[in-house]
Design a protein around this motif. Structure first.
Motif, PDB file in Angstrom:
ATOM      1  N   TYR A 441      50.221  25.587 -51.269  1.00 59.18           N
ATOM      2  CA  TYR A 441      48.947  26.318 -51.306  1.00 59.18           C
ATOM      3  C   TYR A 441      49.170  27.811 -51.088  1.00 59.18           C
ATOM      4  N   ALA A 442      50.258  28.178 -50.396  1.00 57.98           N
ATOM      5  CA  ALA A 442      50.463  29.584 -50.047  1.00 57.98           C
ATOM      6  C   ALA A 442      51.242  30.357 -51.114  1.00 57.98           C
ATOM      7  N   ALA A 443      51.803  29.646 -52.117  1.00 63.03           N
ATOM      8  CA  ALA A 443      52.626  30.317 -53.140  1.00 63.03           C
ATOM      9  C   ALA A 443      51.862  30.373 -54.461  1.00 63.03           C
ATOM     10  N   SER A 444      51.779  31.554 -55.042  1.00 61.63           N
ATOM     11  CA  SER A 444      50.997  31.672 -56.281  1.00 61.63           C
ATOM     12  C   SER A 444      51.690  30.919 -57.413  1.00 61.63           C
ATOM     13  N   PHE A 445      50.876  30.497 -58.368  1.00 64.22           N
ATOM     14  CA  PHE A 445      51.337  29.599 -59.423  1.00 64.22           C
ATOM     15  C   PHE A 445      50.736  30.082 -60.739  1.00 64.22           C
ATOM     16  N   GLY A 446      51.572  30.255 -61.778  1.00 60.31           N
ATOM     17  CA  GLY A 446      51.024  30.663 -63.077  1.00 60.31           C
ATOM     18  C   GLY A 446      52.099  31.187 -63.994  1.00 60.31           C
ATOM     19  N   GLY A 447      51.704  31.468 -65.232  1.00 61.58           N
ATOM     20  CA  GLY A 447      52.707  31.802 -66.239  1.00 61.58           C
ATOM     21  C   GLY A 447      52.572  33.177 -66.847  1.00 61.58           C
ATOM     22  N   ARG A 448      53.413  33.406 -67.842  1.00 58.26           N
ATOM     23  CA  ARG A 448      53.426  34.621 -68.653  1.00 58.26           C
ATOM     24  C   ARG A 448      53.421  34.216 -70.114  1.00 58.26           C
ATOM     25  N   ASN A 450      52.866  32.901 -73.669  1.00 55.96           N
ATOM     26  CA  ASN A 450      51.876  31.910 -74.117  1.00 55.96           C
ATOM     27  C   ASN A 450      51.567  30.833 -73.069  1.00 55.96           C
ATOM     28  N   SER A 451      52.123  30.973 -71.876  1.00 55.54           N
ATOM     29  CA  SER A 451      51.778  30.041 -70.797  1.00 55.54           C
ATOM     30  C   SER A 451      50.554  30.515 -70.018  1.00 55.54           C
ATOM     31  N   GLY A 452      49.981  31.643 -70.432  1.00 52.75           N
ATOM     32  CA  GLY A 452      48.715  32.068 -69.845  1.00 52.75           C
ATOM     33  C   GLY A 452      48.809  33.262 -68.928  1.00 52.75           C
ATOM     34  N   TYR A 453      47.691  33.535 -68.255  1.00 54.21           N
ATOM     35  CA  TYR A 453      47.647  34.666 -67.322  1.00 54.21           C
ATOM     36  C   TYR A 453      46.709  34.351 -66.174  1.00 54.21           C
ATOM     37  N   GLY A 454      46.868  35.166 -65.100  1.00 56.01           N
ATOM     38  CA  GLY A 454      46.140  34.886 -63.868  1.00 56.01           C
ATOM     39  C   GLY A 454      46.970  33.939 -63.029  1.00 56.01           C
ATOM     40  N   ARG A 455      46.614  33.819 -61.773  1.00 63.22           N
ATOM     41  CA  ARG A 455      47.366  32.966 -60.849  1.00 63.22           C
ATOM     42  C   ARG A 455      46.418  32.060 -60.078  1.00 63.22           C
ATOM     43  N   GLU A 456      46.895  30.849 -59.774  1.00 65.54           N
ATOM     44  CA  GLU A 456      46.180  29.976 -58.864  1.00 65.54           C
ATOM     45  C   GLU A 456      47.049  29.804 -57.620  1.00 65.54           C
TER      46      GLU A 456
END
Ligand code: NAD
Length: 486
Positions: A441-448, A450-456
């Motif tokens: 929960y404490a580590a941001s998750f997301g891509g660059r 064509n894997s997308g943008y923004g972080r969860e």
């Protein structure tokens, strides 16, 4: 008996306005086991309207009370993890030990964002403002109604990463479950109901592409949190051109994992097995391209083949199973077609490659000359590992980045400096060093790319669910020339 689930709108369990339903299949035996309402335009309108109304009170609710609701949702997930996990497994094919663990662990997400909410300040005075007699305050305010679109895999995880920070920031939500496995979210609605959360704060719809389209382009949606395939992501971008909703896109991946000659071989073998075969390979961060150095190439591949062939396929509900069925037959066919064309492109099957029976697909390893081969560049969302040989560090990085996706990656070497260099050079949102497939929960998750943008996940996620307002306060009456530029 086939279970007939309902949607959750404005605190009520309801059918769709036009009574249309669809079936969900159990991939273990490929039979329909439950039905769901197909949300119509009226249902989407009701859900968004309810969330909009609830926003008025939820957004100004005392933070301690809001935090307690979040904790209560987390506790419900933890206490009912066994039940939620079982339902998710029946509906999706994902192993019970994983679905149960995820439902349990999601408690931590709700508790984490509850604590952040209690600690954070939504007002910041701008210190270095260059205008005399002016006080400038930046205020962070909730956005409004947030639409959450969920794919069929890792549903409780992908719901918690969206809903927990969205509610903590003061927003209300309308969630659309996946038409391929809607049951866990319908069960989640029952848990929410037990917390006495005010009606409309969380609404849960079931339905397919049309429901998703109506929801994400609705004029009262302020943000869309989307997880799904890259092609669907392109549609979501178009849908939000209707309402200018902000977007977080968590899309597909084709994640490379580099293993150097100087890696701890046993550790690398274990983690490559986790990276591609755990979760049936149906993970957005699956390490599906192994980039293997020439010095250990043959021996490593032999050991990996042996491990793959010993993986126990079985009912996803059985504790002893290591892999279960894929979610649906179309996915199996898609994988088979890509393997077939890859063989024609020069690829060589080391093990697996053909379905066992029904939705069961075996662990598959396929040697590829380069990344132009289909299995080495296309997200298959299954237990298929493409292997490419390399000589130098530069070659490895070039092969790793030679793809449109940029979600996850891995590097294995006992040389710390080399690991640092390589992890910095890989074009991906996540890099695992001498390990694979961790979430927090404490580590941001997301891509660059064509894997997308923004972080969860992570502490910034809560800020991503807010809008900034800049408030200028004059400490002196302005008496100067009104046409003078200030
Ligand atoms: P999908 O893209 O087919 O569907 C995802 C959701 O989008 C579903 O709820 C679907 O109904 C909805 N949808 C489809 N078309 C739509 C449209 N035009 N407008 C609005 N909504 C629409 O994905 P899937 O097959 O359910 O899931 C697998 C995919 O999800 C894989 O590509 C995987 O990599 C990706 N995924 C990404 C992450 C991540 O965090 N990056 C995590 C899990 C899964």
């Amino acid at each position: 008996m086939v279970e007939a689930y309902k949607m959750y709108i404005d605190g009520n369990f309801v059918d769709s306005a036009n009574k249309v339903t669809f079936e969900s299949y159990n991939p273990e035996n490929n039979t329909a086991w439950s039905t769901f309402p197909e949300a119509s335009i009226d249902d989407v309108d009701k859900a968004v309207g309810s969330a909009k109304k609830a926003f008025k009170t939820w957004s100004v609710l005392d933070v301690k009370v809001r935090a307690e609701y979040l904790r209560a949702i987390g506790d419900q997930l933890f206490d009912n993890a066994e039940h939620i996990g079982r339902i998710e497994t029946i509906d999706s094919g994902k192993l019970f030990k994983e679905t149960k663990f995820q439902a349990q662990y999601m408690k931590e997400y709700f508790h984490y964002y509850a604590s952040l909410l209690e600690e954070m300040s939504n007002e910041k005075i701008i210190q270095d403002i260059d205008k005399p007699d002016m006080e400038v305050v930046e205020v962070s305010e909730p956005i409004g109604v947030i639409a959450c679109i969920i794919p069929w895999n890792s549903q409780m995880f992908l719901t918690a990463t969206k809903v927990a920070p969205a509610l903590a920031a003061g927003n209300t939500v309308v969630i659309k479950s996946s038409e391929l496995a809607p049951a866990p979210l319908a069960e989640f609605a029952k848990l929410i109901d037990k917390t006495n959360l005010p009606a409309g704060v969380i609404n849960i719809l079931s339905g397919g592409i049309d429901t998703g389209k109506i929801l994400t382009s609705h004029s009262d949606i302020g943000k869309v949190l989307f997880t799904g395939g890259t092609e669907t992501g392109r549609h979501i971008i178009k849908n939000t051109s209707e309402n200018f909703a902000q977007l977080t896109l968590e899309l597909g991946g084709k994640s490379p994992v580099i293993v150097f000659d100087d890696a701890d071989i046993d550790n690398a073998l274990n983690n490559i097995t986790t990276a591609i075969f755990s979760g049936n390979g149906c993970s957005c961060i699956a390490g599906s391209v192994l980039i293997l150095q020439n010095g250990i190439y043959d021996s490593f591949l032999n050991s990996l083949k042996e491990r793959a062939e010993n993986i126990k396929l079985g009912s996803p509900l059985e504790e002893g199973s290591q892999m279960g069925p894929l979610n649906n037959i179309k996915q199996v066919e898609f994988i088979e077609q890509n393997i077939e064309s890859s063989i024609q492109q020069g690829a060589n099957i080391i093990t697996g490659g053909k379905r066992v029976e029904g939705c069961y697909f075996p662990p598959t390893i396929i040697e590829c000359p380069d990344r132009t081969v289909n299995t080495a560049n296309t997200e298959l969302f299954g237990p298929v590992l493409s292997v490419i040989k390399f000589k130098t560090e530069e070659d490895a990085i070039q092969i790793a980045n030679d793809n449109d996706y940029g979600l996850s990656s891995g590097v294995f070497s006992e040389d710390e400096e080399k690991c640092k260099r390589v992890s910095k050079s890989i074009e991906a949102g996540i890099c695992f060093t001498n390990c694979y497939r961790f979430i927090s929960y404490a580590a941001s998750f997301g891509g660059r790319k064509n894997s997308g943008y923004g972080r969860e996940s992570g502490s910034d996620a809560i800020r991503d669910m807010q809008l900034k307002k800049t408030i200028w306060v004059s400490k002196a009456k302005v008496t100067e020339d009104p046409f003078k530029i200030r």
